[in-house]
Motif scaffolding. Structure first.
Motif, short mmCIF file in Angstrom:
data_model
loop_
_atom_site.label_atom_id
_atom_site.label_comp_id
_atom_site.label_asym_id
_atom_site.label_seq_id
_atom_site.Cartn_x
_atom_site.Cartn_y
_atom_site.Cartn_z
N HIS A 176 39.13 31.62 9.82
CA HIS A 176 38.79 32.81 10.60
C HIS A 176 39.07 34.09 9.83
O HIS A 176 38.33 35.07 9.95
CB HIS A 176 39.57 32.80 11.92
CG HIS A 176 39.10 33.81 12.91
ND1 HIS A 176 38.01 33.61 13.73
CD2 HIS A 176 39.57 35.06 13.21
CE1 HIS A 176 37.83 34.67 14.50
NE2 HIS A 176 38.77 35.56 14.20
N PRO A 226 37.76 40.53 10.03
CA PRO A 226 37.56 39.26 10.74
C PRO A 226 37.25 39.53 12.22
O PRO A 226 37.80 40.47 12.80
CB PRO A 226 38.91 38.55 10.59
CG PRO A 226 39.53 39.16 9.37
CD PRO A 226 39.07 40.58 9.36
N PRO A 227 36.37 38.75 12.83
CA PRO A 227 35.98 39.03 14.22
C PRO A 227 37.15 38.87 15.19
O PRO A 227 38.01 38.02 15.00
CB PRO A 227 34.88 37.99 14.50
CG PRO A 227 35.13 36.89 13.52
CD PRO A 227 35.71 37.55 12.30
N GLU A 278 29.84 34.85 12.63
CA GLU A 278 30.90 35.10 11.66
C GLU A 278 32.04 34.09 11.79
O GLU A 278 32.63 33.66 10.80
CB GLU A 278 31.44 36.52 11.82
CG GLU A 278 30.72 37.57 11.01
CD GLU A 278 30.86 37.32 9.51
OE1 GLU A 278 31.99 37.22 9.01
OE2 GLU A 278 29.84 37.22 8.83
N SER A 279 32.35 33.69 13.03
CA SER A 279 33.42 32.71 13.25
C SER A 279 33.03 31.35 12.68
O SER A 279 33.83 30.69 12.02
CB SER A 279 33.73 32.59 14.75
OG SER A 279 34.20 33.81 15.26
N ASN A 333 30.16 32.94 17.86
CA ASN A 333 29.93 34.05 16.96
C ASN A 333 29.57 33.50 15.58
O ASN A 333 30.24 32.61 15.06
CB ASN A 333 31.21 34.91 16.90
CG ASN A 333 31.01 36.18 16.10
OD1 ASN A 333 30.56 36.13 14.97
ND2 ASN A 333 31.37 37.30 16.70
N ARG A 345 34.63 39.20 1.77
CA ARG A 345 34.11 39.70 3.05
C ARG A 345 34.30 41.21 3.09
O ARG A 345 35.36 41.71 2.73
CB ARG A 345 34.87 39.04 4.21
CG ARG A 345 34.50 39.56 5.57
CD ARG A 345 35.43 38.99 6.65
NE ARG A 345 34.89 37.81 7.28
CZ ARG A 345 35.57 37.06 8.15
NH1 ARG A 345 36.80 37.36 8.45
NH2 ARG A 345 35.02 35.99 8.69
N SER A 366 33.74 43.05 5.92
CA SER A 366 34.01 43.48 7.30
C SER A 366 35.31 42.82 7.77
O SER A 366 35.76 41.84 7.18
CB SER A 366 32.86 43.09 8.24
OG SER A 366 32.69 41.68 8.25
N LYS A 368 30.81 30.85 10.36
CA LYS A 368 30.71 30.98 8.90
C LYS A 368 32.09 30.85 8.25
O LYS A 368 32.24 30.24 7.19
CB LYS A 368 30.09 32.33 8.55
CG LYS A 368 29.94 32.56 7.04
CD LYS A 368 29.37 33.95 6.74
CE LYS A 368 29.33 34.18 5.23
NZ LYS A 368 28.83 35.54 4.90
N GLY A 369 33.10 31.43 8.90
CA GLY A 369 34.45 31.35 8.35
C GLY A 369 34.93 29.91 8.20
O GLY A 369 35.51 29.55 7.17
#
Length: 735
Positions: free
Chosen positions: A311, A441-442, A378-379, A376, A437, A439, A381-382
């Protein structure tokens, strides 16, 4: 207004022994609830966990009545033919008249019998039954309230079944009907209106009006006496539901609640003082060795750490060995569950950790189901990046290992410059570049449907908890129940709780509180409040709750900002503990699990059933409440050493050590034995006594029994309030 003390909660040894066992061969228990084999809320957990001890006590004479929902029956119930002749004749008779009644075994521990009533199959009778309810009880139900309509159908079917069962029995049994919550209340009302020979018990797990009032910004508990209950229920368009609940409360032989705080609430909102308080328990599984549950904590923590690695990829600039996992879980009630005050405290904790240069990082999980449409990106993808990095490392490790093996096999030391070739370095560089990354982390693991109006996300935006590198407190909002089949965080709830360090439940309205109870049973410290049933229960039975990892937040007599400051202090103190201190505290917390075991707490339900039998069938049963002197109670004393909290007991706790060196004089087994002697009085170490008829007053047996009891019970230190608090009397008998 101080909380009154009830007979059932005041003392663990408050219930008397009975000389002769009650003959259960001619008694039948029906437990009625909308959540039988139907998971909606906490009542499902109560019924599911309590089924084992109740089945052991009642055997083949214990039945659960609930609604028939096909999707639940397919996975939870095994449909069988009723072995009880009267039950079989009752079901056949009702089915012949147009009902659909099913019988089976609930596939849970204890395997209790269930009778499932299909409310949809009898919807054609709804208008007629609503008319009868109005004519007999003056309770009108509007057409648009589907839940209330289901309650009417379920109630009439329940009363029909119980009446038919009594009629079909050749030898009339002593029937007990235990009804949970307002959804089952109509059945109780009809049993009394139709004068069925049924001993009735009504248990409220949370009052309807209380839940609605607490959802607003009102000082609920300090103004209980001032509410105009009829007006408040009418303003919220739940007056008909409130009438069902209140009528059931006043019609029942025995009225119980799950906690003392709810008993006070019920007395003011439902206008009847409960006869007994029946706290909720759990099935506690004890480990043969103390270190076993600590090993489970380490294993579960490793799974959470793997999720955190994925994450926070690209921003994993904190030491996972010095990272603490906090969590809050439950229904998504932002204020009632205390998510608002928790987020404020986390922002203050973040400031304190940064200002003081702490090396500790706190990752906080919010496990509250909300409306989402998917994970999500991004989640996901992590976790994919983490897995790819793991696969790359394994591939390089295998090649390195093979070359090392071949070199050693021929008797040569390996040339480290030749162990990794250019291809290996290229592969590793690509993996490193993939973890970059740009950005943060979400915060949320899912796509929220109401992102712009979501209270948790809006509060996080206001407080600026965006999971930046400078933040020592990270927040992860997981708006979905945990599951071991999830592609994102593949752990079930129990495993997740075991892997965390602290559960935080600063609820404003929590009639009992299963989440902190589950933490306690699993040896995980938790924060509760003096407005939750669990918090009040622990505060009353433990002289120093924080010593055992139970932190009680004052939300009753402090302003919101003061409560937030106290919560921040709890969190910061916990962050200051060393690893050794946390291990000691987890050991102590786990030792409290006996206090929450159904093997002990089930006796309060036994007492309620005995009281109901005595009120409904006075010629056959008698019940005498415990004497005031028998309810003096006791409180768990402080542990042999003072609690491991730097802010509370710095002078005698194990010395805080950043290096975690074994320079402390601490014998774990010796400490455990001291605590075990402290927290296990004789009343709890023995088996739960079975119900017996009371000896006559003045008899030699009674005095002998009383003297023996007094001689075997050690004197425990208690708070000053214990000696001055009067014991409340049982309210007058209602027939």
């Amino acid at each position: 207004m101080p909380l009154a003390r009830s007979v059932s909660v005041t003392s663990l040894t408050g219930l008397e022994d009975w000389e002769d066992e009650i003959d259960l061969e001619n008694a039948v228990l029906f437990e009625v609830a909308w959540e039988v084999a139907n998971k909606v809320g906490g009542i499902y957990t109560v019924l599911q966990t309590k089924a084992k001890i109740t089945s052991d006590e009642w055997g083949e004479n214990y039945f659960l009545l609930g609604p028939y929902l096909e999707q639940n029956v397919r996975t939870q119930v095994e449909l069988i033919d009723p072995p009880h002749p009267a039950v079989r004749r009752t079901i056949d008779s009702m089915n012949a008249k147009g009902c659909k009644v099913y019988f089976g075994r609930w596939l849970i521990e204890g395997g209790p019998y269930v009778v499932l009533l299909d409310v949809g199959a009898t919807a054609w009778s709804l208008d007629r039954w609503k008319t009868e309810l109005w004519d007999s009880c003056t309770i009108g139900v509007p057409w648009y309230d589907r839940e209330a309509n289901d309650a009417v159908l379920f109630g009439f079917l329940t009363a029909w079944f119980l009446g038919e069962f009594v009629a079909q029995c050749e030898e009339k049994p002593f029937v007990i009907g235990h009804f949970h919550e307002w959804l089952a209340g109509v059945g109780l009302i009809l049993c009394r209106v139709r004068k069925l020979p049924v001993a009735t018990i009504f248990t409220t797990h949370a009052t309807l009006l209380g839940r609605y009032l607490c959802a607003g910004s009102v000082d609920f508990y300090n103004n209980l006496h001032a509410f105009n209950v009829d007006k408040e229920a009418g303003d919220r368009q739940i007056y008909h539901r409130y009438c069902m609940e209140r009528a059931a409360v006043h019609c029942t032989h025995v009225f119980t609640t799950v906690s003392q705080i709810t008993a006070v609430e019920a007395e003011h909102l439902l206008k009847r003082k409960p006869d007994l308080v029946t706290p909720n328990g759990l099935n506690v599984k004890k480990f043969s060795a103390m270190h076993e549950f600590q090993n489970l904590h380490a294993q579960s923590k490793a799974h959470i750490q793997e999720f955190v690695r994925g994450h926070f990829y690209g921003h994993l600039d904190f030491n996972l060995d010095k990272t603490l996992f906090f969590f809050i879980a439950g229904r998504y009630e932002f204020s009632n569950k205390g998510a608002d005050i928790f987020l404020e405290a986390l922002a203050r904790l973040n400031y304190l950790l940064r200002v003081n240069g702490s090396q500790v990082t706190v990752v906080t999980f919010f496990i509250m189901p909300a409306r989402t449409n998917n994970f999500n990106v991004e989640s996901l993808k992590g976790q994919a990046v983490r897995k790819q990095l793991w696969d790359t490392a394994n591939a390089v490790k295998e090649k390195f290992g093979k070359k090392l093996y071949d070199s050693l096999l021929v008797g040569n030391l390996p040339d480290m410059n030749k162990m990794l070739d250019k291809e290996d370095f290229t592969m590793m560089k690509r993996a490193i570049f993939a973890t970059q990354r740009h950005s943060f982390p979400p915060v949320c693991t899912h796509n929220m449907l109401d992102d712009s109006t979501d209270p948790v996300l809006n509060t996080i935006r206001r407080l600026g908890l965006f999971n930046s590198s400078a933040d020592r407190v990270k927040v992860i909002f997981h708006p979905e129940f945990l599951s071991s089949t999830s592609p994102l965080l593949p752990v079930d709830y129990e495993e997740f709780v075991r892997g965390c360090h602290l559960g935080v439940f600063p609820s404003y309205y929590e009639p009992w509180g299963y989440t902190p109870a589950e933490c306690t049973v699993m040896g995980i410290p938790s924060i509760s409040t003096n407005l939750s049933g669990f918090g009040c229960f622990m505060e009353e039975h433990i002289a120093d709750p924080s010593a055992y990892g139970i932190y009680i937040l004052d939300r009753r007599f402090r302003a919101l900002d003061d409560s937030c400051t106290q919560l921040t202090s709890f969190l910061y103190s916990f962050c200051q503990q060393s690893r050794r201190q946390r291990i000691i505290q987890r050991n102590r917390t786990e030792r409290l699990s006996d206090l929450l075991d159904w093997k002990y707490l089930g006796r309060y339900y036994m007492s309620a059933r005995h009281m109901a039998l005595a009120k409904a069938f006075p010629d056959n049963f008698t019940y005498e409440p415990p004497e005031e002197t028998a309810a003096q109670g006791f409180r768990y004393p402080r542990p042999a050493s003072v609690p491991p909290s730097p802010s509370i007991s710095r002078h005698s706790s194990p010395h805080h050590s950043e290096t975690e060196e074994d320079d402390e004089r601490y014998d774990e087994e010796e400490e455990a034995e001291k605590d075990r002697r402290n927290i296990k009085p004789p009343a709890m170490t023995g088996p739960v006594p079975e119900w017996r008829k009371p000896p006559k007053k003045g008899s030699s047996e009674a005095s002998t029994s009383s003297n023996a009891s007094n001689a075997s019970t050690p004197t425990m230190p208690s708070s000053p309030s214990d000696s001055s608090s009067p014991t409340t009397s049982i309210i007058e008998e209602r027939n």
